[in-house]
Design an enzyme around this catalytic site. Structure first.
Site, short mmCIF file in Angstrom:
data_model
loop_
_atom_site.label_atom_id
_atom_site.label_comp_id
_atom_site.label_asym_id
_atom_site.label_seq_id
_atom_site.Cartn_x
_atom_site.Cartn_y
_atom_site.Cartn_z
N GLU A 191 -0.55 4.83 -0.52
CA GLU A 191 -1.35 6.04 -0.78
C GLU A 191 -0.52 7.27 -0.47
O GLU A 191 0.27 7.27 0.47
CB GLU A 191 -2.63 6.01 0.06
CG GLU A 191 -3.67 5.09 -0.52
CD GLU A 191 -4.95 5.02 0.31
OE1 GLU A 191 -5.18 5.92 1.13
OE2 GLU A 191 -5.71 4.06 0.13
N LYS B 265 -1.97 1.21 -24.92
CA LYS B 265 -2.42 1.17 -26.32
C LYS B 265 -1.18 1.34 -27.21
O LYS B 265 -0.28 0.50 -27.11
CB LYS B 265 -3.50 2.22 -26.54
CG LYS B 265 -4.75 1.92 -25.69
CD LYS B 265 -5.89 2.89 -25.90
CE LYS B 265 -7.06 2.56 -24.98
NZ LYS B 265 -8.15 3.54 -25.08
N ASP C 94 -6.66 14.25 -24.35
CA ASP C 94 -6.65 12.83 -23.98
C ASP C 94 -6.00 12.08 -25.15
O ASP C 94 -6.62 11.84 -26.18
CB ASP C 94 -8.09 12.36 -23.76
CG ASP C 94 -8.18 10.89 -23.40
OD1 ASP C 94 -7.14 10.20 -23.45
OD2 ASP C 94 -9.30 10.44 -23.09
N ARG D 176 -1.26 -2.15 -18.59
CA ARG D 176 -2.56 -1.47 -18.52
C ARG D 176 -2.49 -0.40 -17.45
O ARG D 176 -2.18 -0.70 -16.29
CB ARG D 176 -3.67 -2.45 -18.13
CG ARG D 176 -3.85 -3.60 -19.05
CD ARG D 176 -5.20 -4.22 -18.86
NE ARG D 176 -6.19 -3.39 -19.50
CZ ARG D 176 -6.42 -3.40 -20.81
NH1 ARG D 176 -5.77 -4.21 -21.60
NH2 ARG D 176 -7.33 -2.61 -21.33
N THR E 32 -3.63 6.56 -21.69
CA THR E 32 -3.46 5.20 -21.22
C THR E 32 -1.99 4.85 -21.47
O THR E 32 -1.28 5.57 -22.17
CB THR E 32 -4.30 4.19 -22.03
OG1 THR E 32 -3.92 4.31 -23.40
CG2 THR E 32 -5.79 4.45 -21.89
N TYR F 86 0.84 -1.20 0.00
CA TYR F 86 0.00 0.00 0.00
C TYR F 86 0.87 1.24 0.00
O TYR F 86 1.85 1.29 0.74
CB TYR F 86 -0.93 0.02 1.22
CG TYR F 86 -2.37 -0.08 0.77
CD1 TYR F 86 -2.93 0.98 0.06
CD2 TYR F 86 -3.13 -1.20 1.03
CE1 TYR F 86 -4.24 0.89 -0.41
CE2 TYR F 86 -4.43 -1.29 0.56
CZ TYR F 86 -4.98 -0.24 -0.15
OH TYR F 86 -6.25 -0.33 -0.61
C1 LIG Z 1 -9.19 3.85 -24.18
C2 LIG Z 1 -9.50 5.27 -23.87
C3 LIG Z 1 -9.74 5.68 -22.56
C4 LIG Z 1 -9.99 4.72 -21.42
O1 LIG Z 1 -8.96 3.91 -21.06
P1 LIG Z 1 -9.21 2.70 -20.04
O2 LIG Z 1 -7.83 2.32 -19.64
O3 LIG Z 1 -9.95 1.67 -20.79
O4 LIG Z 1 -9.98 3.24 -18.89
C5 LIG Z 1 -9.92 7.03 -22.32
N1 LIG Z 1 -9.85 7.93 -23.32
C6 LIG Z 1 -9.63 7.56 -24.60
C7 LIG Z 1 -9.58 8.61 -25.66
C8 LIG Z 1 -9.46 6.22 -24.92
O5 LIG Z 1 -9.29 5.86 -26.19
#
Ligand SMILES: *Cc1c(COP(=O)(O)O)cnc(C)c1O
Length: 481
Positions: A69, A276, A244, A282, A273, A67
């Site tokens: 935090e 990807k 994002d 992840r 993220t 932990y």
């Molecule tokens: C995939 C994605 C997310 C969310 O990611 P998670 O790890 O699945 O929560 C947020 N914003 C965009 C633009 C995404 O493509």
């Protein structure tokens, strides 16, 4: 990987699976089966990739048990010295990789990163003037009555993001998501004819709506975005620009998106993220300017609980990998391969949203084949091609059946696929779609879900794929006993 290292890795994984099998053999079995499935199919899901064995192995350790935090050096638990090392390294690599002033590496996922960003921006934008007005130094000095008025202000904030059917994400103000409930939200779309973002339309919406937060970024838009222009729009209306880059952060890290296409120098806050196109574990990250750093740093306890220390360790490993020159070669190949795929489709008469791509994904409109996205997705899966159905702009089939299929190149590029392979991938996909017919419902009417794939087509396509997959093995050298 050297022969020695691959022998060691293979034996490490085989033994690890035996340890798991001794407790719950079905989980060990499913784990082996997942590797076989991933090895044996053409993975074209634009949001997926294959992390390195170094990244995967880093996640399977006792850091999972700790932990931590708080923030580096300020933890709510004792004994966090090693987590401090891990988190500092991950943040340092992230700052260097993206040229960011500040990096927060605790978010567990992309959606968490966006929640941290939203609340940080709200806190910063609403608290700073409130604190000044009240002569308070610290948010903890605010009284109950102050919080009441802050809450009222927080609850009245506006967010402008890209609409879901134009390629935006659920978390950018989609009504069923919390982002659509915690903000008054409006959306900008794309041009109905070209399918492209029209910055004049975004600017006009922003002037009219006056959002506190302008969100840029997407999950299914096959084009690059000019973030310098988005920043100008945000500045004109006094909005905070949040980008994002969940989908395309690998192309930013790999220096394919530079200048106006690199969000980091233009946005106040950037989220992503890590699993990807960035090819890490992840998870999520938030990058910010010095101005927003103190409020982002309060992600825990504002939004998050204990960080996933084992995943932060794997983020550090993945960012270190992405700082190597080889990652830039990879990222460029991801973009080049998307071009090859798009051209392969166009030469075969397929319809693409925006008529092409200049990032890592292609959005194929399958209505010309007389199919819904769902039928296309299922028929492709029968032939060993893993994709996901996706709405196209102005979709008449709704978000469940859809009229499109989204295809991305990051995963197969990791396996070593190049121009020729993606040319073949386009041919195989078109072959499946041309040989699939929409089915009928039990009552005999047209169905949006059932379909009939021509006899022998799946086998023929699988044989052609198998040849390419064997030539470009996943985790070469990893041989499970
Ligand atoms: C995939 C994605 C997310 C969310 O990611 P998670 O790890 O699945 O929560 C947020 N914003 C965009 C633009 C995404 O493509």
């Amino acid at each position: 990987m050297s022969d020695d290292l691959s022998r060691l890795t293979s034996s490490a994984y085989s033994q690890a699976l035996e340890v798991i099998a001794a407790v719950e053999p079905r989980i060990a079995e499913a784990t082996r089966a997942e590797l076989a499935d991933q090895r044996g199919s053409l993975k074209l899901i634009a949001s997926e990739n294959y992390a390195s064995l170094a990244v995967l192995l880093t996640m399977g350790t006792w850091f999972s048990d700790k932990y931590a935090e708080g923030t580096v050096g300020h933890r709510f638990y004792a004994g966090c010295q090693n987590v401090d090392t891990v988190e500092s390294l991950a943040a340092e690599h992230a700052r260097e990789l993206f040229g960011a002033e500040y990096a927060y590496v605790q978010p567990h996922s992309g959606i968490d990163a966006n929640l941290v960003a939203f609340w940080s921006i709200l806190a910063h934008r609403v608290e700073s003037p409130a604190l000044e007005k009240l002569g308070a130094k610290n948010v903890n000095d605010l009284s109950g009555a102050d919080w009441e008025s802050l809450r009222a202000e927080l609850g009245n904030q506006r967010l402008l993001g890209m609409s879901l059917d134009a390629g935006g994400h659920l978390t950018h103000g989609f009504r069923p998501n919390i982002s659509g409930k915690m903000f008054h939200q409006q959306q900008y779309g794309t041009d109905p004819v070209t399918g492209l973002l029209d910055y004049d339309v975004v600017a006009a919406k922003a002037r009219e709506f006056k959002p506190l937060i302008l969100v840029a970024g997407y999950s299914a838009y096959p084009r690059r975005v000019n973030f310098a222009t988005m920043r100008e729009i945000a500045d004109e209306v006094g909005a905070t620009l949040l980008v994002d880059m969940a989908h395309f952060s690998g192309l930013v890290a790999g220096k394919v998106f530079t200048g106006d296409e690199d969000p980091v120098p233009h946005a106040h806050v950037v989220t992503s993220t890590t699993h990807k196109s960035l090819r890490g574990p992840r998870g999520g990250i938030v990058l910010a300017t010095e101005e927003y750093a103190p409020s982002v740093d309060r992600g825990c306890p504002m939004v998050l609980g204990g960080p996933l220390s084992h995943v932060m360790a794997a983020k550090a490993v993945a960012f270190a990998e992405a700082r190597q020159p080889a990652f830039q070669t990879y990222a460029q190949q991801v973009a080049d391969n998307a071009q090859s795929l798009a051209e392969g489709f166009k030469r075969r008469g397929a319809t693409l949203v925006t008529d092409g791509t200049d990032n890592h994904l292609v959005l194929l409109d399958v209505s010309g084949y007389g199919l819904t996205g769902r039928q296309a997705e299922s028929a492709l899966l029968d032939a060993g091609i893993v994709t996901n159905r996706n709405s196209v702009p102005g979709d008449t089939n709704g978000a469940w059946y859809t009229s499109g299929v989204r295809l991305g190149t990051p995963a197969l590029t990791t396996r070593g696929f190049g121009h020729d392979e993606f040319e073949t991938v386009a041919e195989l996909i078109v072959t499946v779609l041309q040989n699939t017919e929409a089915g009928t419902t039990k009552a005999g009417g047209p169905s949006k879900a059932s379909y009939v794939l021509g006899e022998g087509v799946a086998d023929k396509v699988k044989d052609a794929s198998a040849e390419m997959l064997e030539k470009h093995p996943l985790y070469p050298g990893l041989d499970l006993a």
